[in-house]
Design a protein around this motif. Sequence first.
Motif, mmCIF file in Angstrom:
data_model
loop_
_atom_site.group_PDB
_atom_site.id
_atom_site.type_symbol
_atom_site.label_atom_id
_atom_site.label_comp_id
_atom_site.label_asym_id
_atom_site.label_seq_id
_atom_site.Cartn_x
_atom_site.Cartn_y
_atom_site.Cartn_z
ATOM 1 N N GLU A 1 38.539 57.768 42.676
ATOM 2 C CA GLU A 1 39.688 58.193 41.871
ATOM 3 C C GLU A 1 40.938 57.380 42.205
ATOM 4 O OE1 GLU A 1 39.584 60.095 39.354
ATOM 5 O OE2 GLU A 1 37.596 60.974 39.577
ATOM 6 N N ALA A 2 41.102 56.986 43.459
ATOM 7 C CA ALA A 2 42.270 56.185 43.832
ATOM 8 C C ALA A 2 42.195 54.799 43.197
ATOM 9 C CB ALA A 2 42.363 56.065 45.354
ATOM 10 N N LEU A 3 40.990 54.253 43.130
ATOM 11 C CA LEU A 3 40.800 52.947 42.490
ATOM 12 C C LEU A 3 41.092 53.041 40.988
ATOM 13 C CD1 LEU A 3 39.873 50.070 43.266
ATOM 14 C CD2 LEU A 3 37.545 50.756 42.654
ATOM 15 N N ILE A 4 40.633 54.128 40.373
ATOM 16 C CA ILE A 4 40.888 54.346 38.936
ATOM 17 C C ILE A 4 42.383 54.472 38.682
ATOM 18 C CG2 ILE A 4 40.573 55.956 37.023
ATOM 19 C CD1 ILE A 4 37.846 56.698 38.359
ATOM 20 N N ALA A 5 43.062 55.306 39.474
ATOM 21 C CA ALA A 5 44.507 55.495 39.312
ATOM 22 C C ALA A 5 45.242 54.175 39.515
ATOM 23 C CB ALA A 5 45.013 56.552 40.290
ATOM 24 N N ALA B 1 33.581 45.998 39.673
ATOM 25 C CA ALA B 1 32.348 46.027 40.474
ATOM 26 C C ALA B 1 31.762 47.440 40.530
ATOM 27 C CB ALA B 1 32.636 45.510 41.879
ATOM 28 N N ALA B 2 32.637 48.448 40.637
ATOM 29 C CA ALA B 2 32.162 49.834 40.684
ATOM 30 C C ALA B 2 31.522 50.236 39.353
ATOM 31 C CB ALA B 2 33.316 50.769 41.027
ATOM 32 N N PHE B 3 32.139 49.849 38.248
ATOM 33 C CA PHE B 3 31.574 50.101 36.922
ATOM 34 C C PHE B 3 30.220 49.409 36.763
ATOM 35 C CE2 PHE B 3 35.659 51.148 34.421
ATOM 36 C CZ PHE B 3 35.197 52.385 34.016
ATOM 37 N N ASP B 4 30.144 48.184 37.222
ATOM 38 C CA ASP B 4 28.920 47.391 37.082
ATOM 39 C C ASP B 4 27.744 48.102 37.753
ATOM 40 O OD1 ASP B 4 27.742 45.018 36.042
ATOM 41 O OD2 ASP B 4 27.852 44.046 37.994
ATOM 42 N N ALA B 5 27.983 48.622 38.957
ATOM 43 C CA ALA B 5 26.934 49.347 39.676
ATOM 44 C C ALA B 5 26.599 50.668 38.986
ATOM 45 C CB ALA B 5 27.380 49.595 41.115
ATOM 46 N N MET B 6 27.612 51.347 38.468
ATOM 47 C CA MET B 6 27.388 52.617 37.758
ATOM 48 C C MET B 6 26.553 52.388 36.503
ATOM 49 S SD MET B 6 27.860 55.888 37.402
ATOM 50 C CE MET B 6 29.137 56.261 38.613
#
Length: 318
Positions: A48-52, A140-145
């Motif tokens: 959530e901190a990365l998203i914000a 990178a987080a989206f890619d893994a998701m």
Amino acid sequence: MPDQDILSRFPPVSMTLLETDKARFARELGRSFREYGFAAISDHGLDEALIAGAYAKAAEFFALPEATKMKYFVEGGGGARGYTPFGKEIAKDAKHVDLKEFWHVGRDLPAGHPYEADMAPNLVPGEIAGWQETVHGLYAAFDAMGVKVLRAIALDLGLEETFFDDTVKDGNSVMRLLHYPPVTGDPGGSIRAEAHGDINTITLLLGAEEPGLQVKTRSGEWVDMNPPPGCLVVNMGDMLARSTNDVLPSTQHRVINPAGARTEFSRYSLPFFLHYRPDYMIETLPGCAGPDNPDKYPEPIRANDYLNQRLREIGLLK
């Protein structure tokens, strides 16, 4: 807040089921995808901190003077990297441009990578501190998701769980930082995003809880898609619809203009467009065609050729 109609159409599927009941996770996502081409995922686990932080970087960039932003516009680049200014993109067959501006982040490739010719290098706005750590970190987080979601889709289609892993490895995926400015005066028939289907395999979207996103049902009705806060919305793109012979439909969707006091506010969202690798041949997958669903796409097409064809249709490539 989402109303009961939305919750009944798109009941959020908890990502925690991946650990406790993988088959149920795949089945519940598949049911929503087959009916609507869309699904909502709760408990997604993205930082959530990365998203914000990414939202904050987006707002900071879009607040820059137009001349500064235009330094990052790549003429003839098809909007693949960097900045695309307001009023540039138009949905296929639409009569009015969309009321939006955006930034695209893609995959960082090492020098000499075989896909170098198909994927431009990323741009980094020097005016925004910490851009790469935050924005590229969320990419990178989206890619893994995306791979996790595709594994569930593979199971629901009766394929090997890891079937799609290689198809999207080093895929031409992009994350879009999207800004819909306040709607002032007469928009002249334009809306924030005209009805369209996404080009790619699947789209992962943050920011859908802000009202405006609508999905077209099979009956032709436009319904709201604003799930509970914190949900990840996933929808099918045209490439995966083609791969599945439309078993998983790529559904038309749009972002309508706000009403009342909301016209004075910007709308931001963060869609991640997961793509096949450029040289993947898109062809109908096993079990997706038969007597009850004849193959609509008998001719295979290279993923990057399909992408460029579609980018020309929406005005981003000449």
